[in-house]
Design an enzyme around this catalytic site. Sequence first.
Site, PDB file in Angstrom:
ATOM      1  N   HIS A 260       1.568   4.071   6.938  1.00  0.00           N
ATOM      2  CA  HIS A 260       0.990   4.974   5.953  1.00  0.00           C
ATOM      3  C   HIS A 260       1.476   6.388   6.196  1.00  0.00           C
ATOM      4  O   HIS A 260       2.159   6.663   7.176  1.00  0.00           O
ATOM      5  CB  HIS A 260      -0.549   4.934   6.015  1.00  0.00           C
ATOM      6  CG  HIS A 260      -1.135   3.742   5.328  1.00  0.00           C
ATOM      7  ND1 HIS A 260      -2.457   3.419   5.397  1.00  0.00           N
ATOM      8  CD2 HIS A 260      -0.578   2.803   4.522  1.00  0.00           C
ATOM      9  CE1 HIS A 260      -2.685   2.327   4.687  1.00  0.00           C
ATOM     10  NE2 HIS A 260      -1.550   1.937   4.158  1.00  0.00           N
TER      11      HIS A 260
ATOM     12  N   SER B  11       0.807  -1.214   0.000  1.00  0.00           N
ATOM     13  CA  SER B  11       0.000   0.000   0.000  1.00  0.00           C
ATOM     14  C   SER B  11       0.839   1.263   0.000  1.00  0.00           C
ATOM     15  O   SER B  11       0.299   2.358  -0.081  1.00  0.00           O
ATOM     16  CB  SER B  11      -0.942   0.019   1.193  1.00  0.00           C
ATOM     17  OG  SER B  11      -0.183   0.033   2.381  1.00  0.00           O
TER      18      SER B  11
ATOM     19  N   ASP C 271      -7.566   6.452   4.989  1.00  0.00           N
ATOM     20  CA  ASP C 271      -7.690   5.242   5.789  1.00  0.00           C
ATOM     21  C   ASP C 271      -8.931   5.163   6.634  1.00  0.00           C
ATOM     22  O   ASP C 271      -9.038   4.278   7.477  1.00  0.00           O
ATOM     23  CB  ASP C 271      -6.479   5.143   6.722  1.00  0.00           C
ATOM     24  CG  ASP C 271      -5.214   4.841   5.950  1.00  0.00           C
ATOM     25  OD1 ASP C 271      -4.134   5.019   6.515  1.00  0.00           O
ATOM     26  OD2 ASP C 271      -5.329   4.432   4.783  1.00  0.00           O
TER      27      ASP C 271
END
Lengths: 185, 180
Positions: free
Chosen positions: A96, A56, A122
Amino acid sequence: MLSLDFLDDVRRMNKRQLYYQVLNFGMIVSSALMIWKGLMVITGSESPIVVVLSGSMEPAFHRGDLLFLTNRVDDPIRVGEIVVFRIEGREIPIVHRVLKIHEKQNGHIKFLTKGDNNAVDDRGLYKQGQHWLEKKDVVGRARGMQCSFCWDCSCWSIGSKKLASLPLEQCRSFCYRTFGVASGL
Amino acid sequence: MNTVLSRANSLFAFSLSVMAALTLGCFVTTAFKDRCVPVQLQVSRILLKNIEDFTGPRRRSDLGLLTFHITADLEKTFDWNVKQLFLYLSAEYSTKYNAVNQVVLWDKIVLRGDNPKLQVKDIKTKYFFFDDGNGLKGNPNVTLTLSWNVVPIAGILPLVTGSGHVSVPFPDAYDIMKTY
């Protein structure tokens, strides 16, 4: 080929040399543990080195890359930083990037994250009803990285998450607890 | 060194040490480099609306819609240890309820090998610029800066802010037109 000469060596040792070997082994193990715990104290993070599990954050981080984390609480969280955070109820942390922050006068910060390779932020990953993350969810901030040569740890490929096989989940949580691995979703 | 296994073992150990030394070399030679470059930013249009924040907490919040231009030459920041640059345009402002607010409006990934000269004109925000409340209305100072996260092959991940920012005041009134 594989010869078992070392077993003969062990038989030839007397008790004192055997104890010495055992102590030596214990020294090596405890030195490794000391270095690891020392790293934890210096960086302030509960897992100073993590392994990226998912794609990701591509093309920045690929599966298998190592990340070095620090977790200085007095260092304010700002946008663009890469944070490793854990969502309540989930064991495996996520790597992230911070997309938005709102910080109050008293220092209380709430922030939103998004994976570089994801199309949306998210919020879909957070707990039901949770819109922001807070400092307490942060495991650490990525300060350095080491590109890995072992791509696609097939044992942990996120694709198999859909099959939700129990042994895989246990394997993953075990690896997280022992080595400190971080996932992304 | 008389079996295949011991030869393979020493070869493997040697190549590991060589790779470790190379990685360290990569890191040390580029760790202290200055990666700041001048950036030109312009905002051509600002619209302010007040609608329900559908991206998160469902509350009426201020929404800023901006059109801007960016010009920057990032050639100097690339070297042998840079895998990519993650560029992001962020807006920073302060409101009555929050002392520091930062929102990423637009981002771009520039890989090594891509054209390092950045020139984008008339682009709109990629992410919704919602405030946590109604703090954008009449805000006198919203500063836009272009920053980048240098992603190395091995080493530190620094966040560099380009030299050059633009501060814009937000309008006092909400725009009630349906178009943007």
